[in-house]
Design a protein around this motif. Structure first.
Motif: not given
Length: 333
Positions: A6, A9-10, A13, A78, A82, A105, A110, A113, A116-117
């Protein structure tokens, strides 16, 4: 491992995510937000953007007001997830934030993201119906409509009264452009959840888009019965009746425009114009045969005076246009 992905990926964004899509990840819940509330959200958003802190307060306020600001929820969410220290300070709210970021997301396409969440939540809450909804929504966001439909039907078998899933089915039909199916889903939903104001509003707006004005009028009647002090419903109902036309509809529309003016302390410009237009149309249809002509004329003149005062105070550059409009309605010399 998931948190690390994450974090990576943040950083992408701001470059990768387009504006929120129309129906991918949100249902049709709406909330009328006051000007004060909107200003509060905007101030807090600017503060967070400029590094002044308050990301969690912003996210809580957006959630409370049911606002759709997916790009900011994604970015600010995020930034908290993070940061191990900030994340641990959330306590149980950490999982709510993962869910909100996942939905945001999806709305911003996205999908890495969101995936993953959702995976983190699956590991934390295996077999959860709430996480199952997220999985189905992710299938929606990918455009896997048939798989999403199967997932929702499976979840409804376990809980037939899950309002969120019923709403998702409607949103999915709209996203595919299948408006008749969306109308059918909404009508079935409202047979069970008759007190859902958001659903009545959504159905009314769909009927309006289909020019099914009598059906839209029925929806607004239900809303006015449930929330008689909301001026927006009076105004929308009057608009529908004015569009339908005919003497009886125009007379009722004028009354609801008047109630919208009363409920807003005389400051609803659209409703004031509505009174003028209804009065003019009624006069054209009756041509002196209406016993209420005197009252009709007085209300029309008062509305015109209120409009002139409003324009002089707020938008004097448009006075000439207003005067021309009122002249066409025989209300200005």
């Amino acid at each position: 491992m998931e948190t690390a992905s994450l974090s990576g990926l943040a950083r992408l964004i701001s470059n990768r995510c387009p504006p929120p899509s129309s129906e991918n990840a949100r249902d049709f819940s709406k909330k009328m937000v006051s000007k004060t509330e909107e200003e509060q959200v905007n101030r807090l958003e600017i503060q967070v953007e400029n590094g002044g802190g308050g990301a969690w307060e912003y996210l809580c306020l957006v959630r409370k007001l049911k606002l759709r600001r997916s790009d900011r929820v994604l970015k600010f969410g995020l930034s908290i997830l993070n940061d191990p220290k900030k994340r641990s300070n959330l306590g149980p709210e950490e999982w709510t934030l993962y869910e909100e970021v996942a939905v945001a997301a999806m709305d911003c396409q996205c999908l890495d993201v969101a995936k993953d969440c959702t995976k983190i939540l699956q590991n934390k809450f295996p077999g959860s119906n709430r996480v199952g909804r997220l999985e189905a929504m992710l299938l929606e966001a990918k455009g896997s409509w048939e798989e999403a439909e199967k997932a929702y039907l499976s979840l409804l078998e376990e809980n037939p009264l899950d309002q969120v899933i019923h709403k998702r089915k409607t949103a999915m039909a709209k996203a595919q452009g299948n408006i008749p199916q969306a109308v059918e889903c909404l009508n079935k939903y409202l047979e069970i959840f008759m007190a859902d104001h958001d659903a009545w509003r959504e159905l009314a707006e769909i009927y309006m888009s289909l020019q099914m004005y009598k059906q839209a009028a029925f929806c607004y009647e239900e809303l006015i019965l449930a929330q008689p002090t909301v001026p927006l419903y009076h105004l929308a109902y009057a608009d529908v009746l004015y569009t339908l036309g005919g003497l009886e509809n125009l007379q009722i529309a004028k009354k609801y425009y008047s109630s919208a003016v009363e409920l807003t302390g005389g400051k609803n410009t659209r409703a004031l114009f509505g009174i003028c237009l209804c009065s003019f149309a009624i006069g054209q249809l009756t041509k002196g045969r209406n016993k209420e002509d005197k009252e009709n004329s007085e209300l029309q003149s008062l509305s015109a005076l209120a409009l002139e005062k409003e324009y002089k105070q707020r938008n004097p550059s448009k006075n000439a246009l207003l005067t021309a409009t009122l002249k066409s309605l025989k209300l200005s010399s």
